[in-house]
Design an enzyme around this catalytic site. Structure first.
Site, short mmCIF file in Angstrom:
data_model
loop_
_atom_site.label_atom_id
_atom_site.label_comp_id
_atom_site.label_asym_id
_atom_site.label_seq_id
_atom_site.Cartn_x
_atom_site.Cartn_y
_atom_site.Cartn_z
N CYS A 1 -14.99 -30.33 15.79
CA CYS A 1 -15.93 -30.15 14.68
C CYS A 1 -16.58 -31.49 14.32
O CYS A 1 -15.98 -32.32 13.64
CB CYS A 1 -15.24 -29.56 13.46
SG CYS A 1 -16.39 -29.29 12.08
N CYS B 1 -16.94 -32.27 10.48
CA CYS B 1 -15.70 -32.72 9.85
C CYS B 1 -15.32 -34.12 10.34
O CYS B 1 -14.81 -34.94 9.56
CB CYS B 1 -14.57 -31.73 10.12
SG CYS B 1 -14.78 -30.14 9.27
#
Length: 180
Positions: A131, A134
Site C-alpha cells: 500500500c 500507507c
C-alpha cells in the site's frame, strides 16, 4: 522454533534469504524492539505457519509482552487499512479519497509502546501488503520522530526478507503436501 530453525528449514536455493535473515538479526541501526517487532509484524502479515512460529518464538525472547502485542496489532490494523486505503487510491473516482473511512483505528493512537516503533511496524506491514498511500503516511510520521533513511530502509528490508522466506516456506509445504 527459532530464527535459526527457520533458516535451517529454508532450501539451498534460498541461501540468500538465510544469509539476509542472519544479517538482519545482527542489524544495529535499529533497536531490538524495532528489529524484532518488524520481524513479528511481517510474519503476522504474511501468515505462513512455519515462519510465523519461528519469528513469534524469536520475538517473544527479545520483546516485552507490550511490544509483542503492538507488533500483532500493527499487522491487524494495517491488514485492514492497507486494503481500504490502497483501494481509495486506485479508484478513478476521487470522491473516495475525501469521504471518512469510518473504520476504528484506535490502536494507532495508543499502541502501548513508543509511537515511533509502532509506526515502523505499520510501515513494514504496509510494504509487505503493497500500500503506497500507507507507506507514504507512515514514512512521514517516522521522519517526524527523527528516523533516518537508513533506519526506515532497514525496516523495509526486514519485511521483504520475512515475506520472501514465508513464501518459500509456503511453496515448499505445498510441494510436500502434493500426492506422489
Amino acid at each position: 522454533m527459532s530464527l535459526e530453525t527457520l533458516k535451517s528449514k529454508l532450501p539451498d536455493y534460498a541461501k540468500d534469504l538465510k544469509l539476509n535473515l542472519g544479517s538482519l538479526a545482527n542489524e544495529t541501526i535499529l533497536t531490538e524492539q524495532q528489529k524484532y517487532g518488524c520481524m513479528l509484524a511481517s510474519a503476522h502479515a504474511v501468515g505462513e505457519p512455519h515462519t510465523l512460529r519461528a519469528l513469534d518464538a524469536e520475538a517473544r525472547s527479545k520483546l516485552s509482552p507490550e511490544a509483542v502485542k503492538a507488533a500483532k496489532a500493527a499487522s491487524a490494523i494495517m491488514g485492514m487499512n492497507n486494503v481500504y486505503y490502497r483501494t481509495t487510491h486506485l479508484f478513478s473516482n476521487e470522491t473516495y479519497k475525501t469521504v471518512p473511512a469510518k473504520l476504528r483505528m484506535n490502536v494507532i493512537g495508543a499502541p502501548g509502546i513508543e509511537k515511533a516503533d509502532f509506526e515502523l511496524y505499520a510501515l513494514v506491514v504496509s510494504a509487505v501488503n503493497g500500500c503506497g498511500m500507507c507507506l507514504d503516511a507512515h514514512e512521514a510520521e517516522l521522519r517526524k520522530h527523527g528516523f533516518t533513511t537508513d533506519q526506515i530502509q532497514a525496516g523495509v528490508r526486514i519485511g521483504s526478507v520475512v515475506n520472501a522466506a514465508a513464501r518459500v516456506m509456503a511453496a515448499e509445504s505445498a510441494l510436500e503436501a502434493e500426492p506422489a
